[in-house]
Design a protein around this motif. Structure first.
Motif, mmCIF file in Angstrom:
data_model
loop_
_atom_site.group_PDB
_atom_site.id
_atom_site.type_symbol
_atom_site.label_atom_id
_atom_site.label_comp_id
_atom_site.label_asym_id
_atom_site.label_seq_id
_atom_site.Cartn_x
_atom_site.Cartn_y
_atom_site.Cartn_z
ATOM 1 N N LEU A 109 0.832 -1.200 0.000
ATOM 2 C CA LEU A 109 0.000 0.000 0.000
ATOM 3 C C LEU A 109 0.871 1.257 0.000
ATOM 4 O O LEU A 109 0.620 2.197 -0.766
ATOM 5 C CB LEU A 109 -0.933 -0.009 1.215
ATOM 6 C CG LEU A 109 -1.918 1.134 1.346
ATOM 7 C CD1 LEU A 109 -2.858 1.199 0.145
ATOM 8 C CD2 LEU A 109 -2.719 0.982 2.631
ATOM 9 N N LEU A 110 1.905 1.266 0.800
ATOM 10 C CA LEU A 110 2.823 2.408 0.831
ATOM 11 C C LEU A 110 3.486 2.602 -0.530
ATOM 12 O O LEU A 110 3.582 3.728 -1.024
ATOM 13 C CB LEU A 110 3.893 2.222 1.903
ATOM 14 C CG LEU A 110 4.988 3.295 1.887
ATOM 15 C CD1 LEU A 110 4.439 4.634 2.353
ATOM 16 C CD2 LEU A 110 6.175 2.868 2.726
ATOM 17 N N ALA A 111 3.944 1.517 -1.116
ATOM 18 C CA ALA A 111 4.621 1.620 -2.412
ATOM 19 C C ALA A 111 3.701 2.257 -3.455
ATOM 20 O O ALA A 111 4.141 3.083 -4.260
ATOM 21 C CB ALA A 111 5.086 0.243 -2.877
ATOM 22 N N TYR A 112 2.437 1.916 -3.413
ATOM 23 C CA TYR A 112 1.483 2.541 -4.347
ATOM 24 C C TYR A 112 1.308 4.024 -4.006
ATOM 25 O O TYR A 112 1.334 4.876 -4.886
ATOM 26 C CB TYR A 112 0.139 1.814 -4.307
ATOM 27 C CG TYR A 112 -0.911 2.527 -5.108
ATOM 28 C CD1 TYR A 112 -0.895 2.483 -6.500
ATOM 29 C CD2 TYR A 112 -1.895 3.291 -4.482
ATOM 30 C CE1 TYR A 112 -1.840 3.159 -7.250
ATOM 31 C CE2 TYR A 112 -2.837 3.961 -5.221
ATOM 32 C CZ TYR A 112 -2.810 3.898 -6.600
ATOM 33 O OH TYR A 112 -3.737 4.586 -7.332
ATOM 34 N N ARG A 113 1.141 4.321 -2.731
ATOM 35 C CA ARG A 113 0.899 5.709 -2.317
ATOM 36 C C ARG A 113 2.043 6.648 -2.681
ATOM 37 O O ARG A 113 1.811 7.808 -3.004
ATOM 38 C CB ARG A 113 0.654 5.779 -0.811
ATOM 39 C CG ARG A 113 -0.715 5.332 -0.413
ATOM 40 C CD ARG A 113 -0.923 5.502 1.071
ATOM 41 N NE ARG A 113 -2.326 5.311 1.403
ATOM 42 C CZ ARG A 113 -2.742 4.864 2.576
ATOM 43 N NH1 ARG A 113 -1.873 4.585 3.523
ATOM 44 N NH2 ARG A 113 -4.029 4.710 2.791
ATOM 45 N N LEU A 122 0.151 -2.731 -8.481
ATOM 46 C CA LEU A 122 -0.314 -3.029 -7.123
ATOM 47 C C LEU A 122 -1.225 -4.251 -7.150
ATOM 48 O O LEU A 122 -1.073 -5.165 -6.332
ATOM 49 C CB LEU A 122 -1.039 -1.823 -6.522
ATOM 50 C CG LEU A 122 -1.712 -2.043 -5.163
ATOM 51 C CD1 LEU A 122 -0.676 -2.408 -4.101
ATOM 52 C CD2 LEU A 122 -2.491 -0.805 -4.760
ATOM 53 N N LEU A 123 -2.149 -4.282 -8.099
ATOM 54 C CA LEU A 123 -3.049 -5.432 -8.198
ATOM 55 C C LEU A 123 -2.271 -6.718 -8.465
ATOM 56 O O LEU A 123 -2.603 -7.772 -7.908
ATOM 57 C CB LEU A 123 -4.096 -5.205 -9.295
ATOM 58 C CG LEU A 123 -5.108 -4.099 -9.035
ATOM 59 C CD1 LEU A 123 -6.134 -4.053 -10.162
ATOM 60 C CD2 LEU A 123 -5.780 -4.250 -7.694
ATOM 61 N N GLY A 124 -1.246 -6.638 -9.297
ATOM 62 C CA GLY A 124 -0.431 -7.818 -9.563
ATOM 63 C C GLY A 124 0.224 -8.353 -8.300
ATOM 64 O O GLY A 124 0.215 -9.568 -8.038
ATOM 65 N N HIS A 125 0.792 -7.460 -7.497
ATOM 66 C CA HIS A 125 1.410 -7.885 -6.234
ATOM 67 C C HIS A 125 0.369 -8.451 -5.274
ATOM 68 O O HIS A 125 0.618 -9.443 -4.586
ATOM 69 C CB HIS A 125 2.133 -6.712 -5.576
ATOM 70 C CG HIS A 125 3.376 -6.300 -6.282
ATOM 71 N ND1 HIS A 125 4.526 -7.050 -6.267
ATOM 72 C CD2 HIS A 125 3.647 -5.212 -7.047
ATOM 73 C CE1 HIS A 125 5.458 -6.449 -6.970
ATOM 74 N NE2 HIS A 125 4.948 -5.323 -7.466
ATOM 75 N N LEU A 126 -0.803 -7.825 -5.247
ATOM 76 C CA LEU A 126 -1.860 -8.300 -4.352
ATOM 77 C C LEU A 126 -2.416 -9.652 -4.797
ATOM 78 O O LEU A 126 -2.788 -10.472 -3.966
ATOM 79 C CB LEU A 126 -2.978 -7.261 -4.253
ATOM 80 C CG LEU A 126 -2.592 -5.996 -3.486
ATOM 81 C CD1 LEU A 126 -3.673 -4.940 -3.622
ATOM 82 C CD2 LEU A 126 -2.319 -6.316 -2.018
#
Length: 187
Positions: A109-113, A122-126
């Motif tokens: 989440l931080l990396a996206y923010r 982000l979706l790929g990592h999730l």
């Protein structure tokens, strides 16, 4: 007979024309100067906005660092884990795993923010994280925690996406790379 303008009047007209040109040049110079000042001011405002964003990102990173330090301490010391965790009825080892799963999610989440990666990344990592049984259990056990988040918050919207991913994975775990709606990207 030729019309003659007295020399004094000719000088007055010449002086008036010269003065008029001077006023015109001065007003044009003032207009140019004013436009340049406005351009400089707008550029300074843009730079200030960029600097404000950068300070915000730095604050997010600092807060995350502090939180991760606390999480690491709770993983190392079970008595602190009891003070930090709200999950009841889990073993010491499971509590540590759940704290670690929370740390993984928080890091993504931080990396996206802060702009490390885009929404689709982000979706790929999730998607990969959601395949982990410990994370799925952590996510299920902390559903109540997310209900208190404001509806328009990034974390609340992302939570709904992860809920959808986990549901889709439960239905068809072999198609893990396509779960999650890309259309749910926040503004």
């Amino acid at each position: 007979m030729a019309t003659q303008i007295p020399v004094a009047i000719g000088r007055s007209i010449g002086s008036a024309v010269a003065a008029g040109f001077g006023l015109l040049r001065e007003s044009l110079t003032r207009g140019t100067r004013r436009r340049r000042q406005e351009e400089i001011l707008l550029d300074l405002l843009r730079q200030l906005a960029l600097m404000t964003e950068e300070v915000h990102r730095a604050n997010l990173i600092q807060e995350h660092r502090i939180t991760m330090e606390q999480m690491n301490r709770t993983i190392d010391d079970p008595s602190l884990a009891d003070a930090r965790s709200t999950l009841a009825g889990v073993s010491e080892a499971k509590r540590r795993q759940m704290i670690f799963a929370n740390g993984q999610y928080a890091s993504l989440l931080l990396a996206y923010r802060v702009g490390t990666f885009e929404w689709t990344e982000l979706l790929g990592h999730l998607r990969i994280l959601c395949r982990n049984d410990i994370f799925a259990e952590y996510w299920d056990r902390t559903a109540e925690h997310r209900r208190s988040l404001p509806g328009d918050s990034l974390e609340r919207r992302l939570g709904k996406v992860i809920d959808g991913m986990l549901e889709e994975l439960a239905d068809d775990p072999d198609r893990w790379w396509v779960v999650g709606s890309v259309d749910a990207a926040p503004e």
